[in-house]
Scaffold this motif. Structure first.
Motif, PDB file in Angstrom:
ATOM      1  N   LEU A  42       0.831  -1.208   0.000  1.00 51.27           N
ATOM      2  CA  LEU A  42       0.000   0.000   0.000  1.00 51.27           C
ATOM      3  C   LEU A  42       0.860   1.250   0.000  1.00 51.27           C
ATOM      4  O   LEU A  42       0.575   2.222  -0.705  1.00 51.27           O
ATOM      5  CB  LEU A  42      -0.946   0.010   1.205  1.00 51.27           C
ATOM      6  N   SER A  43       1.932   1.236   0.755  1.00 52.94           N
ATOM      7  CA  SER A  43       2.846   2.374   0.800  1.00 52.94           C
ATOM      8  C   SER A  43       3.590   2.528  -0.519  1.00 52.94           C
ATOM      9  O   SER A  43       3.673   3.622  -1.079  1.00 52.94           O
ATOM     10  CB  SER A  43       3.832   2.201   1.957  1.00 52.94           C
ATOM     11  N   GLU A  44       4.110   1.428  -1.042  1.00 52.10           N
ATOM     12  CA  GLU A  44       4.904   1.473  -2.271  1.00 52.10           C
ATOM     13  C   GLU A  44       4.080   1.852  -3.495  1.00 52.10           C
ATOM     14  O   GLU A  44       4.526   2.640  -4.321  1.00 52.10           O
ATOM     15  CB  GLU A  44       5.569   0.114  -2.522  1.00 52.10           C
ATOM     16  N   GLU A  45       2.893   1.292  -3.624  1.00 57.87           N
ATOM     17  CA  GLU A  45       2.121   1.463  -4.857  1.00 57.87           C
ATOM     18  C   GLU A  45       1.226   2.699  -4.870  1.00 57.87           C
ATOM     19  O   GLU A  45       1.107   3.345  -5.899  1.00 57.87           O
ATOM     20  CB  GLU A  45       1.294   0.211  -5.153  1.00 57.87           C
ATOM     21  N   ILE A  46       0.555   2.984  -3.749  1.00 58.40           N
ATOM     22  CA  ILE A  46      -0.378   4.123  -3.787  1.00 58.40           C
ATOM     23  C   ILE A  46      -0.141   5.130  -2.657  1.00 58.40           C
ATOM     24  O   ILE A  46      -0.985   5.980  -2.389  1.00 58.40           O
ATOM     25  CB  ILE A  46      -1.859   3.663  -3.823  1.00 58.40           C
ATOM     26  N   GLY A  47       1.014   5.037  -2.008  1.00 62.71           N
ATOM     27  CA  GLY A  47       1.427   6.057  -1.057  1.00 62.71           C
ATOM     28  C   GLY A  47       0.643   6.134   0.237  1.00 62.71           C
ATOM     29  O   GLY A  47       0.617   7.185   0.873  1.00 62.71           O
ATOM     30  N   LEU A  48       0.022   5.038   0.655  1.00 60.56           N
ATOM     31  CA  LEU A  48      -0.748   5.048   1.904  1.00 60.56           C
ATOM     32  C   LEU A  48       0.080   4.465   3.040  1.00 60.56           C
ATOM     33  O   LEU A  48       0.648   3.386   2.909  1.00 60.56           O
ATOM     34  CB  LEU A  48      -2.022   4.221   1.783  1.00 60.56           C
ATOM     35  N   SER A  49       0.115   5.176   4.146  1.00 54.11           N
ATOM     36  CA  SER A  49       0.730   4.647   5.371  1.00 54.11           C
ATOM     37  C   SER A  49      -0.404   4.237   6.297  1.00 54.11           C
ATOM     38  O   SER A  49      -1.127   5.082   6.815  1.00 54.11           O
ATOM     39  CB  SER A  49       1.588   5.715   6.037  1.00 54.11           C
ATOM     40  N   VAL A  50      -0.572   2.931   6.469  1.00 59.05           N
ATOM     41  CA  VAL A  50      -1.637   2.408   7.315  1.00 59.05           C
ATOM     42  C   VAL A  50      -1.045   1.371   8.259  1.00 59.05           C
ATOM     43  O   VAL A  50       0.039   0.833   8.016  1.00 59.05           O
ATOM     44  CB  VAL A  50      -2.786   1.780   6.492  1.00 59.05           C
ATOM     45  N   SER A  51      -1.776   1.076   9.319  1.00 66.30           N
ATOM     46  CA  SER A  51      -1.357   0.013  10.225  1.00 66.30           C
ATOM     47  C   SER A  51      -2.056  -1.277   9.808  1.00 66.30           C
ATOM     48  O   SER A  51      -3.115  -1.258   9.174  1.00 66.30           O
ATOM     49  CB  SER A  51      -1.719   0.358  11.669  1.00 66.30           C
ATOM     50  N   GLY A  81      -7.759   8.507   1.080  1.00 64.17           N
ATOM     51  CA  GLY A  81      -6.549   9.002   0.438  1.00 64.17           C
ATOM     52  C   GLY A  81      -5.930  10.128   1.225  1.00 64.17           C
ATOM     53  O   GLY A  81      -6.209  10.269   2.422  1.00 64.17           O
ATOM     54  N   PRO A  82      -5.090  10.921   0.601  1.00 63.54           N
ATOM     55  CA  PRO A  82      -4.849  10.965  -0.846  1.00 63.54           C
ATOM     56  C   PRO A  82      -4.047   9.755  -1.317  1.00 63.54           C
ATOM     57  O   PRO A  82      -3.297   9.160  -0.560  1.00 63.54           O
ATOM     58  CB  PRO A  82      -4.034  12.247  -1.030  1.00 63.54           C
ATOM     59  N   PHE A  83      -4.243   9.410  -2.592  1.00 63.70           N
ATOM     60  CA  PHE A  83      -3.556   8.298  -3.207  1.00 63.70           C
ATOM     61  C   PHE A  83      -2.509   8.852  -4.172  1.00 63.70           C
ATOM     62  O   PHE A  83      -2.808   9.742  -4.968  1.00 63.70           O
ATOM     63  CB  PHE A  83      -4.539   7.401  -3.960  1.00 63.70           C
ATOM     64  N   VAL A  84      -1.314   8.322  -4.084  1.00 63.41           N
ATOM     65  CA  VAL A  84      -0.226   8.746  -4.960  1.00 63.41           C
ATOM     66  C   VAL A  84       0.292   7.505  -5.667  1.00 63.41           C
ATOM     67  O   VAL A  84       0.974   6.667  -5.061  1.00 63.41           O
ATOM     68  CB  VAL A  84       0.912   9.420  -4.156  1.00 63.41           C
ATOM     69  N   ALA A  85      -0.056   7.383  -6.947  1.00 67.10           N
ATOM     70  CA  ALA A  85       0.306   6.196  -7.716  1.00 67.10           C
ATOM     71  C   ALA A  85       1.789   6.203  -8.066  1.00 67.10           C
ATOM     72  O   ALA A  85       2.325   7.221  -8.504  1.00 67.10           O
ATOM     73  CB  ALA A  85      -0.529   6.131  -8.995  1.00 67.10           C
ATOM     74  N   ASP A  86       2.452   5.060  -7.869  1.00 70.58           N
ATOM     75  CA  ASP A  86       3.840   4.882  -8.286  1.00 70.58           C
ATOM     76  C   ASP A  86       3.842   4.753  -9.809  1.00 70.58           C
ATOM     77  O   ASP A  86       3.320   3.779 -10.348  1.00 70.58           O
ATOM     78  CB  ASP A  86       4.420   3.623  -7.638  1.00 70.58           C
ATOM     79  N   PRO A  87       4.438   5.734 -10.529  1.00 71.44           N
ATOM     80  CA  PRO A  87       4.381   5.710 -11.994  1.00 71.44           C
ATOM     81  C   PRO A  87       5.107   4.527 -12.632  1.00 71.44           C
ATOM     82  O   PRO A  87       4.836   4.202 -13.787  1.00 71.44           O
ATOM     83  CB  PRO A  87       5.019   7.043 -12.399  1.00 71.44           C
ATOM     84  N   SER A  88       5.994   3.857 -11.897  1.00 70.95           N
ATOM     85  CA  SER A  88       6.654   2.679 -12.462  1.00 70.95           C
ATOM     86  C   SER A  88       5.752   1.446 -12.392  1.00 70.95           C
ATOM     87  O   SER A  88       6.020   0.432 -13.029  1.00 70.95           O
ATOM     88  CB  SER A  88       7.973   2.401 -11.738  1.00 70.95           C
ATOM     89  N   GLU A  89       4.676   1.542 -11.613  1.00 73.99           N
ATOM     90  CA  GLU A  89       3.746   0.425 -11.442  1.00 73.99           C
ATOM     91  C   GLU A  89       2.372   0.694 -12.061  1.00 73.99           C
ATOM     92  O   GLU A  89       1.739  -0.207 -12.589  1.00 73.99           O
ATOM     93  CB  GLU A  89       3.521   0.160  -9.939  1.00 73.99           C
TER      94      GLU A  89
END
Length: 130
Positions: A42-51, A81-89
């Motif tokens: 979730l952190s790597e692909e869409i920038g979410l920090s969750v537990s 969100g906000p959601f931040v998509a990893d452009p390499s993925e």
């Protein structure tokens, strides 16, 4: 009606390039638990920090053709969100209602990864029954 965040995979991906799939997916690293892998992805692909406590496991699937002969676990997370998509993925992200996904899978199934279509349909059956 609930909405689901979908990602369109980059055309450079080796698996399901250019197809719509779940908002986040990935592989479990050696020695890693499924739940911690989900948090990491979730952190790597869409920038979410969750537990891990925010994720609800709703489905486990044994290897089959639709999953590329891989085990799969499906987690539910409600997040604004906000959601931040990893452009390499990811080339695009979109929030779509569950009913619209049902319709798109019926009309334009080839635009979705086989694993997403399979897991989405199984989860819909499970959630309707529950």
């Amino acid at each position: 009606e609930s909405r689901i965040l979908l990602q369109k995979r980059c055309s450079s991906k080796d698996s399901a390039p250019g197809l719509w799939c779940s908002s986040c997916s990935g592989h479990v690293d050696a020695g890693e638990e499924y739940l911690s892998a989900a948090v990491r992805e979730l952190s790597e692909e869409i920038g979410l920090s969750v537990s891990a406590m925010e994720l609800e496991e709703i489905l486990r699937v044994s290897p089959c053709l639709e999953t590329g002969w891989e085990f799969a676990r499906l987690y539910l997370l409600c997040h604004d969100g906000p959601f931040v998509a990893d452009p390499s993925e990811i080339s695009e992200i979109r929030s779509i209602s569950s009913l619209e996904i049902d319709k798109l899978l019926d009309e334009r199934a080839k635009e979705f990864s086989a694993s997403f279509a399979h897991l989405f349909r199984l989860s819909r059956l499970l959630l309707r029954a529950g």
